[in-house]
Design a protein around this motif. Structure first.
Motif, short mmCIF file in Angstrom:
data_model
loop_
_atom_site.label_atom_id
_atom_site.label_comp_id
_atom_site.label_asym_id
_atom_site.label_seq_id
_atom_site.Cartn_x
_atom_site.Cartn_y
_atom_site.Cartn_z
N LEU A 1 0.61 -1.22 -0.01
CA LEU A 1 -0.06 -0.10 -0.02
C LEU A 1 0.91 1.25 -0.03
O LEU A 1 0.33 2.24 -0.28
N VAL A 2 2.02 1.07 0.89
CA VAL A 2 2.85 2.33 0.66
C VAL A 2 3.95 2.59 -0.36
O VAL A 2 4.74 3.33 -0.33
N PRO B 1 5.83 3.33 -3.53
CA PRO B 1 5.51 4.31 -4.64
C PRO B 1 5.73 3.81 -6.07
O PRO B 1 6.93 3.83 -6.69
N TRP C 1 -2.62 0.45 -6.84
CA TRP C 1 -3.01 0.94 -5.72
C TRP C 1 -4.61 0.37 -5.50
O TRP C 1 -4.77 -0.08 -4.26
N PHE D 1 -6.43 -5.55 0.57
CA PHE D 1 -6.39 -5.32 1.84
C PHE D 1 -7.75 -5.67 2.36
O PHE D 1 -8.12 -6.04 3.60
N ILE D 2 -8.82 -4.85 1.64
CA ILE D 2 -10.11 -5.08 2.14
C ILE D 2 -10.62 -6.50 2.18
O ILE D 2 -11.12 -7.23 3.21
N VAL E 1 -9.21 -7.85 5.45
CA VAL E 1 -9.85 -7.56 6.62
C VAL E 1 -11.10 -8.57 6.42
O VAL E 1 -11.41 -8.90 7.83
N GLY F 1 -0.58 10.41 -6.04
CA GLY F 1 -0.09 9.81 -4.64
C GLY F 1 -1.25 10.10 -3.58
O GLY F 1 -1.17 9.87 -2.63
N TRP G 1 -4.00 9.25 -3.39
CA TRP G 1 -4.75 8.18 -3.00
C TRP G 1 -4.23 7.29 -1.96
O TRP G 1 -4.84 6.44 -1.18
N ILE G 2 -3.10 7.67 -1.44
CA ILE G 2 -2.69 7.24 0.00
C ILE G 2 -3.70 7.05 0.83
O ILE G 2 -3.76 6.39 1.89
N VAL H 1 -6.88 6.65 0.60
CA VAL H 1 -7.74 5.62 0.55
C VAL H 1 -7.04 4.29 1.27
O VAL H 1 -7.84 3.73 2.12
N ALA H 2 -5.71 4.16 1.22
CA ALA H 2 -5.10 2.97 1.79
C ALA H 2 -5.16 3.24 3.33
O ALA H 2 -5.04 2.36 4.15
N ALA I 1 -8.26 1.77 4.62
CA ALA I 1 -8.22 0.46 4.40
C ALA I 1 -7.40 -0.12 5.76
O ALA I 1 -7.91 -1.05 6.40
N ALA I 2 -6.44 0.43 6.03
CA ALA I 2 -5.60 0.21 7.02
C ALA I 2 -6.11 0.30 8.30
O ALA I 2 -5.78 -0.20 9.39
N GLY J 1 -9.05 -0.76 9.01
CA GLY J 1 -9.96 -2.13 9.24
C GLY J 1 -9.40 -3.22 10.23
O GLY J 1 -10.18 -3.41 11.28
N PRO J 2 -8.23 -3.80 10.24
CA PRO J 2 -7.53 -4.49 11.47
C PRO J 2 -7.62 -3.72 12.86
O PRO J 2 -7.92 -4.41 13.82
N PHE K 1 5.51 12.28 -3.09
CA PHE K 1 5.14 10.82 -2.70
C PHE K 1 6.32 9.78 -2.77
O PHE K 1 6.17 8.93 -3.20
N LEU L 1 8.89 7.26 -0.27
CA LEU L 1 8.55 6.10 0.70
C LEU L 1 8.27 6.63 2.01
O LEU L 1 7.29 6.30 2.77
N LEU M 1 4.84 8.56 2.40
CA LEU M 1 3.64 7.52 2.15
C LEU M 1 3.51 6.66 3.11
O LEU M 1 2.50 6.45 3.79
N ILE M 2 4.68 6.16 4.13
CA ILE M 2 4.60 5.37 5.38
C ILE M 2 3.92 6.63 6.25
O ILE M 2 3.16 6.00 7.06
N LEU N 1 0.48 6.62 5.95
CA LEU N 1 -0.61 5.59 6.35
C LEU N 1 -0.62 5.43 8.01
O LEU N 1 -1.80 5.25 8.38
N PRO O 1 -13.31 1.97 3.33
CA PRO O 1 -12.44 2.09 2.34
C PRO O 1 -13.17 1.99 1.01
O PRO O 1 -12.50 2.67 0.01
#
Lengths: 91, 491
Positions: free
Chosen positions: A31-32, A34, A55, A62-63, A66, B74, B76-77, B79-80, B83-84, B86-87, B234, B236, B239-240, B243, B277
């Motif tokens: 996900l991260v 690039p 992406w 990922f969904i 979950v 980028g 879009w990150i 959206v990630a 999603a993250a 979720g857990p 964007f 690394l 982006l990390i 997130l 997400p």
């Protein structure tokens, strides 16, 4: 419950826990990431640039991950049943 | 656009919202649990709309479209990050959902005070959240003011648009609390999805020959369509950082915590983890193509945050334009309403209710606090930072993110102590501000300053907890016994 009878369950739980961590870390890394870099081409189906396409793909994965945790594994199911049984009746 | 037509549309919108607020009022009693959490009966579909409508705001319409326009794909990150969540929502969310039901907690600061057996933890967390979220609420009023000012060419001035939204939100939230917020969020959320999607299609097909033509015209060599983006943003580390910060902060945000606590069932909670997400992805895809139309038709625009309202004025028919503008106002309102209700309940419970703990009194206090908090948001809208994305990225999410270690330790680590929790929050927030303002000069190599501040916060929490006295075992058992096997508890 004897130790012998609990062992397979425990082993299964540990295996699932390890799988969940490994898959989760792997997908989070995707996900991260690039990637691809400095590469606007190709544009998938003429409408989605390649980085966005990947992406979307990783986010979808990922969904699904979950969904597997929440509905397939569901490690909190027993705890919820014990502590909020009357309230978990929604369909 | 005609100012009169806009005012008529706004009046109709206000009437519908206040009427929905009244509907919520009819089903609401004077208990805090009912006024603030709707009696914990939030079903799946309303949950989807209220969570996404709370999360998406002026930020989505202006900030993200603007970021796609200036920095590229980028964005879009974000959206990630949803999603993250979720857990985190499944594991930590289930725990807080169960504990909140058992002990009647209505907000996250109340949980923290009880878990650490020390009022100071909730007070400090509450102060940080109020300081972070009032500017965010101000960003919503700013969004409303900017939009109405832009579409009417100054006919409805910025200040009038901001005050209009603030007034409508105050009226319907005061009326029915959480139920009013959810009713209006369902309508506002549906408006947001449908009209943003329709506006995207009309913009793409009116300005270009379709999606393929649009992509061709943006240019296959455009840096906007690839990483690391037009301004090399964007990479690394960025982006990390995004997130980690946003996923943890989404979970910790007090207005979203109230939605986790209000879930009717565990299934609802799981459904939120999956649907968040998906809803986010829809919004970000719409915003991406809208921004690309902006790149083609308005290159070099000096106000990238305003390209969406500026573009729809040119292409949408009058009636649809009115609806699209209302959808923007709705998105800003649906975020502001949740924040003001949450902050009102926090002030009532943490700062007033310790002395006068009668339920009816607390509910009344929550209602009374609403206009004061809204006034604080308006002050930020008039005198705060100039860009919406600046407010959000720089203040709100990092500040709330730094409370996440304390919340997680409270949920999972018996040994965590109040003194360490307070020290962790104060030290990490102070360090973040120093790094962010450049008062401590360190090369972070692209990492967000909240990341090192968060690491220091975790260290302080762990070391401090091991050095100080934990709450009594019987008290900690209140929070942990329900998660242990019955056999373990009896031992």
């Amino acid at each position: 419950m004897s130790e012998d009878r609990r062992s397979p369950d425990l082993r299964m739980t540990r295996r699932r826990r390890t799988s969940a961590v490994v898959i989760g870390v792997l997908l989070a890394a995707l996900l991260v990431l690039p990637w691809p870099q400095n590469m606007p081409k190709p544009i998938i189906l003429g409408i989605i640039p390649a980085p966005l396409f990947f992406w979307v793909l990783w986010t979808g994965a990922f969904i699904a991950y979950v969904a597997w945790i929440a509905f397939r594994w569901d490690p909190y199911a027993d705890v919820v049943r014990r502590n909020a049984p009357a309230n978990d009746d929604e369909r | 656009m005609s100012v009169t037509a806009m005012w008529i549309a706004l009046s109709c919108f206000a009437l519908v919202m206040v009427a929905l607020g009244y509907l919520g009022h009819r089903g609401t009693s004077n208990t805090m649990e009912d006024f603030v959490l709707g009696g914990r009966k939030l079903g799946m579909l309303p949950a989807f709309f209220t969570v996404t409508a709370t999360l998406f705001s002026a930020f989505s319409y202006f900030g993200i479209t603007g970021q796609y326009y200036t920095d590229g794909i980028g964005a879009w990150i974000q959206v990630a990050t949803t999603a993250a969540v979720g857990p985190i929502l499944y594991f930590a969310g289930t725990r807080i959902w169960l504990v909140a039901r058992r002990y009647g907690f209505v907000n996250v600061t109340e949980y923290l005070s009880d878990r650490f057996n020390n009022r100071l933890v909730g007070l400090v967390a509450g102060l940080i959240m109020i300081s972070a979220l009032v500017p965010y609420m101000g960003a919503q009023f700013r969004g409303s003011g900017l939009t109405l000012d832009a579409v009417t060419n100054g006919g409805i001035p910025y200040w009038a648009g901001a005050i209009f939204l603030a007034t409508v939100v105050t009226l319907y939230v005061m009326s029915g609390g959480f139920r009013s917020v959810v009713w209006t969020d369902v309508v506002q959320g549906a408006l947001m999805y449908v009209l943003l999607g329709v506006a995207m299609l009309i913009l793409v097909f009116s300005a270009t020959g379709g999606f393929s033509d649009l992509m061709n015209r943006v240019g296959e060599e455009s840096e906007l369509l690839s990483n690391p983006g037009a301004n090399d943003l964007f990479g690394l580390p960025y982006l990390i950082s995004v997130l980690v910060i946003f996923a943890a902060a989404h979970f910790t945000m007090p207005q979203l915590q109230q939605r986790w606590m209000a879930a009717r069932s565990h299934t609802t909670l799981k459904f939120i983890a999956l649907s968040l997400p998906v809803g986010t992805a829809m919004i970000y895809i719409f915003c991406f193509y809208i921004a690309m139309v902006g790149v083609v038709t308005r290159p070099g625009d000096e106000r990238p945050e305003a390209i969406y309202p500026s573009m729809i004025i040119d292409v949408l028919p009058q009636w649809l334009l009115l609806l699209a503008i209302l959808a923007i106002i709705a998105a800003t309102g649906s975020t502001a309403n949740s924040i003001v209700l949450t902050l009102g309940s926090m002030v009532a419970k943490e700062y007033v209710g310790r002395r006068y703990n009668a339920d009816r009194f607390l509910t009344m206090t929550t209602r009374i606090m609403l206009p004061f908090l809204v006034a604080g948001g308006l002050l930020v809208a008039f005198y705060g930072p100039s860009t919406i994305i600046g407010i959000i990225v720089e203040i709100t999410w990092p500040a709330v993110f730094l409370i996440f270690p304390t919340l997680l330790a409270g949920l999972y680590w018996r040994r965590a102590t109040a003194a360490a929790a307070v020290a962790s929050m104060l030290i990490s927030e102070t360090l973040f501000i120093c790094l962010h303002q450049g008062w401590i000069s360190i090369d972070l190599s692209g990492w967000h300053p909240a990341i090192p501040a968060g690491l220091v916060g975790v260290l302080v929490l762990v070391v401090g907890s091991l050095m100080t006295q934990p709450p009594p075992k019987e008290h900690v058992d209140r929070h942990f016994a329900m998660f242990e096997e019955p056999a373990q508890v009896s031992v």
